[in-house]
Design a protein around this motif. Structure first.
Motif, PDB file in Angstrom:
ATOM      1  N   UNK A  88       0.868  -1.179   0.000  1.00  0.00           N
ATOM      2  CA  UNK A  88       0.000   0.000   0.000  1.00  0.00           C
ATOM      3  C   UNK A  88       0.902   1.225   0.000  1.00  0.00           C
ATOM      4  N   UNK A  89       0.617   2.196  -0.860  1.00  0.00           N
ATOM      5  CA  UNK A  89       1.410   3.423  -0.920  1.00  0.00           C
ATOM      6  C   UNK A  89       0.500   4.633  -0.807  1.00  0.00           C
ATOM      7  N   UNK A  90       1.025   5.687  -0.226  1.00  0.00           N
ATOM      8  CA  UNK A  90       0.236   6.904  -0.084  1.00  0.00           C
ATOM      9  C   UNK A  90       1.055   8.028   0.514  1.00  0.00           C
ATOM     10  N   UNK A  91       0.419   9.164   0.663  1.00  0.00           N
ATOM     11  CA  UNK A  91       1.032  10.310   1.326  1.00  0.00           C
ATOM     12  C   UNK A  91       0.412  10.471   2.706  1.00  0.00           C
ATOM     13  N   UNK A  99       5.216  13.106   4.239  1.00  0.00           N
ATOM     14  CA  UNK A  99       5.960  11.868   4.031  1.00  0.00           C
ATOM     15  C   UNK A  99       5.245  11.022   2.990  1.00  0.00           C
ATOM     16  N   UNK A 100       6.014  10.364   2.130  1.00  0.00           N
ATOM     17  CA  UNK A 100       5.466   9.341   1.244  1.00  0.00           C
ATOM     18  C   UNK A 100       5.738   7.999   1.894  1.00  0.00           C
ATOM     19  N   UNK A 101       4.675   7.226   2.060  1.00  0.00           N
ATOM     20  CA  UNK A 101       4.746   6.005   2.853  1.00  0.00           C
ATOM     21  C   UNK A 101       4.331   4.796   2.019  1.00  0.00           C
ATOM     22  N   UNK A 135      10.729   9.686   1.651  1.00  0.00           N
ATOM     23  CA  UNK A 135      10.038   8.414   1.416  1.00  0.00           C
ATOM     24  C   UNK A 135      10.420   7.429   2.521  1.00  0.00           C
ATOM     25  N   UNK A 136       9.408   6.754   3.054  1.00  0.00           N
ATOM     26  CA  UNK A 136       9.619   5.688   4.037  1.00  0.00           C
ATOM     27  C   UNK A 136       8.919   4.431   3.539  1.00  0.00           C
ATOM     28  N   UNK A 239      18.170  -0.647  15.087  1.00  0.00           N
ATOM     29  CA  UNK A 239      16.979  -1.435  15.393  1.00  0.00           C
ATOM     30  C   UNK A 239      16.040  -0.520  16.170  1.00  0.00           C
ATOM     31  N   UNK A 240      14.829  -0.395  15.675  1.00  0.00           N
ATOM     32  CA  UNK A 240      13.888   0.562  16.266  1.00  0.00           C
ATOM     33  C   UNK A 240      12.638  -0.166  16.728  1.00  0.00           C
ATOM     34  N   UNK A 241      12.359  -0.089  18.006  1.00  0.00           N
ATOM     35  CA  UNK A 241      11.135  -0.656  18.549  1.00  0.00           C
ATOM     36  C   UNK A 241       9.929   0.014  17.895  1.00  0.00           C
ATOM     37  N   UNK A 242       8.860  -0.744  17.754  1.00  0.00           N
ATOM     38  CA  UNK A 242       7.663  -0.212  17.099  1.00  0.00           C
ATOM     39  C   UNK A 242       7.133   1.036  17.807  1.00  0.00           C
ATOM     40  N   UNK A 243       7.212   1.045  19.117  1.00  0.00           N
ATOM     41  CA  UNK A 243       6.703   2.186  19.885  1.00  0.00           C
ATOM     42  C   UNK A 243       7.520   3.447  19.667  1.00  0.00           C
ATOM     43  N   UNK A 244       8.748   3.291  19.154  1.00  0.00           N
ATOM     44  CA  UNK A 244       9.634   4.445  18.933  1.00  0.00           C
ATOM     45  C   UNK A 244       9.686   4.884  17.475  1.00  0.00           C
ATOM     46  N   UNK A 245       9.008   4.182  16.592  1.00  0.00           N
ATOM     47  CA  UNK A 245       9.186   4.437  15.161  1.00  0.00           C
ATOM     48  C   UNK A 245       8.654   5.798  14.724  1.00  0.00           C
ATOM     49  N   UNK A 246       7.501   6.184  15.222  1.00  0.00           N
ATOM     50  CA  UNK A 246       6.939   7.478  14.834  1.00  0.00           C
ATOM     51  C   UNK A 246       7.882   8.615  15.236  1.00  0.00           C
ATOM     52  N   UNK A 247       8.358   8.585  16.474  1.00  0.00           N
ATOM     53  CA  UNK A 247       9.275   9.607  16.963  1.00  0.00           C
ATOM     54  C   UNK A 247      10.586   9.591  16.175  1.00  0.00           C
ATOM     55  N   UNK A 248      11.089   8.381  15.872  1.00  0.00           N
ATOM     56  CA  UNK A 248      12.355   8.260  15.146  1.00  0.00           C
ATOM     57  C   UNK A 248      12.248   8.826  13.738  1.00  0.00           C
ATOM     58  N   UNK A 249      11.171   8.481  13.024  1.00  0.00           N
ATOM     59  CA  UNK A 249      11.004   8.973  11.663  1.00  0.00           C
ATOM     60  C   UNK A 249      10.839  10.489  11.655  1.00  0.00           C
ATOM     61  N   UNK A 250      10.073  11.016  12.597  1.00  0.00           N
ATOM     62  CA  UNK A 250       9.908  12.464  12.693  1.00  0.00           C
ATOM     63  C   UNK A 250      11.258  13.154  12.898  1.00  0.00           C
ATOM     64  N   UNK A 251      12.087  12.589  13.762  1.00  0.00           N
ATOM     65  CA  UNK A 251      13.413  13.170  14.025  1.00  0.00           C
ATOM     66  C   UNK A 251      14.309  13.077  12.793  1.00  0.00           C
ATOM     67  N   UNK A 252      14.211  11.965  12.064  1.00  0.00           N
ATOM     68  CA  UNK A 252      15.036  11.811  10.862  1.00  0.00           C
ATOM     69  C   UNK A 252      14.639  12.803   9.781  1.00  0.00           C
ATOM     70  N   UNK A 253      13.350  13.073   9.666  1.00  0.00           N
ATOM     71  CA  UNK A 253      12.906  14.074   8.694  1.00  0.00           C
ATOM     72  C   UNK A 253      13.460  15.438   9.072  1.00  0.00           C
TER      73      UNK A 253
END
Length: 267
Positions: A88-91, A99-101, A135-136, A239-253
């Motif tokens: 599945x792809x989207x914005x 983000x494009x996901x 893109x993620x 290695x990123x725990x699922x609970x940390x992924x949103x915060x990690x991606x936001x920081x990487x952006x």
């Protein structure tokens, strides 16, 4: 599953209520084991509420080499996974950042990469390059979809070329490798990101451990090809725990796209 059903963790072997597992983002509340997850579940915890908008959703596989029974397999997979194909792809936005996901599903024919998966991933990467949006991609796959013959193998070059265009445009590309990520997906777009992350315990490689052991006739090291092993060997960055992924991606952006202007994220 019903709310009253229990789920036995395959790692710690302790039984937990399904609601507790769900509340922990499909991870074991005790040991943190990460169960496999479907695209819509991931979108729910990752994207800002109501921000996800799918594109290329009308694409569906045909039968390019007229393989007997393939149409029936596709229909069964679509009914099982409630998807037209394995990605599945989207914005969307994450903490307000565009983000494009793209998220793959192992539930759809083992996340195999056929013509549609390759096309949708390619479109996502090229859209990122054109619109200067990071893109993620979440990957999980058994490899190329051999029911489509050479057409499935061509997707490796196609997606790799699109990843090169994204890099040329100076737009960041992130990947999170999920259990399992193997075969032609590993050998193409999954390993071409600027930052390559993995979920804990994910199997990551080309051929599976049993195939390798049978070929080289040697006992493999404990944990061979698991995310922790690949991190130790430098195959993944984190290695990123699922609970940390949103915060990690936001920081990487934020790190790759400091500030926001009308020029977007490209350099």
């Amino acid at each position: 599953m019903k709310d009253t059903e229990a789920q036995v963790c395959p790692k710690c072997e302790i039984s937990y209520n399904e609601n507790d597992v769900s509340a922990s983002l499909n991870t074991c509340p005790g040991c943190g084991f990460h169960y496999r997850m479907e695209p819509m579940q991931r979108i729910a915890y990752l994207a800002d509420e109501g921000s996800f908008s799918e594109f290329s959703g009308n694409l569906h596989s045909l039968n390019p080499i007229d393989l007997a029974g393939y149409e029936e397999k596709l229909s069964a997979a679509q009914a099982k996974a409630q998807m037209k194909d394995a990605v599945v792809t989207g914005t969307c936005t994450i903490e307000g950042k565009p983000l494009i996901l793209g998220i793959m599903s192992f539930n759809f024919m083992g996340g195999s990469m056929g013509s549609v998966v390759g096309e949708k991933v390619t479109r996502a990467l090229l859209k990122g390059a054109e619109e200067k949006i990071p893109v993620l991609l979440y990957t999980t796959s058994g490899g190329a979809r051999m029911q489509e013959g050479i057409f499935s193998l061509l997707q490796m070059a196609k997606t790799s070329s699109a990843a090169a265009e994204l890099a040329k445009a100076g737009v960041p590309y992130f990947v999170i490798l999920c259990d399992p990520t193997t075969g032609g997906v590993t050998a193409s777009f999954a390993m071409l990101a600027d930052i390559i992350m993995a979920e804990p315990g994910a199997l990551i490689g080309f051929a599976g451990p049993r195939v390798i052991e049978g070929t080289i006739r040697q006992i493999l090291p404990e944990g061979f090809q698991r995310a922790e092993f690949q991190l130790e060997k430098g195959f993944v960055d984190a290695i990123v725990q699922r609970s940390d992924q949103r915060k990690t991606i936001s920081s990487l952006i934020d790190l790759h796209c400091p500030g926001t202007d009308d020029k977007g994220c490209g350099l």
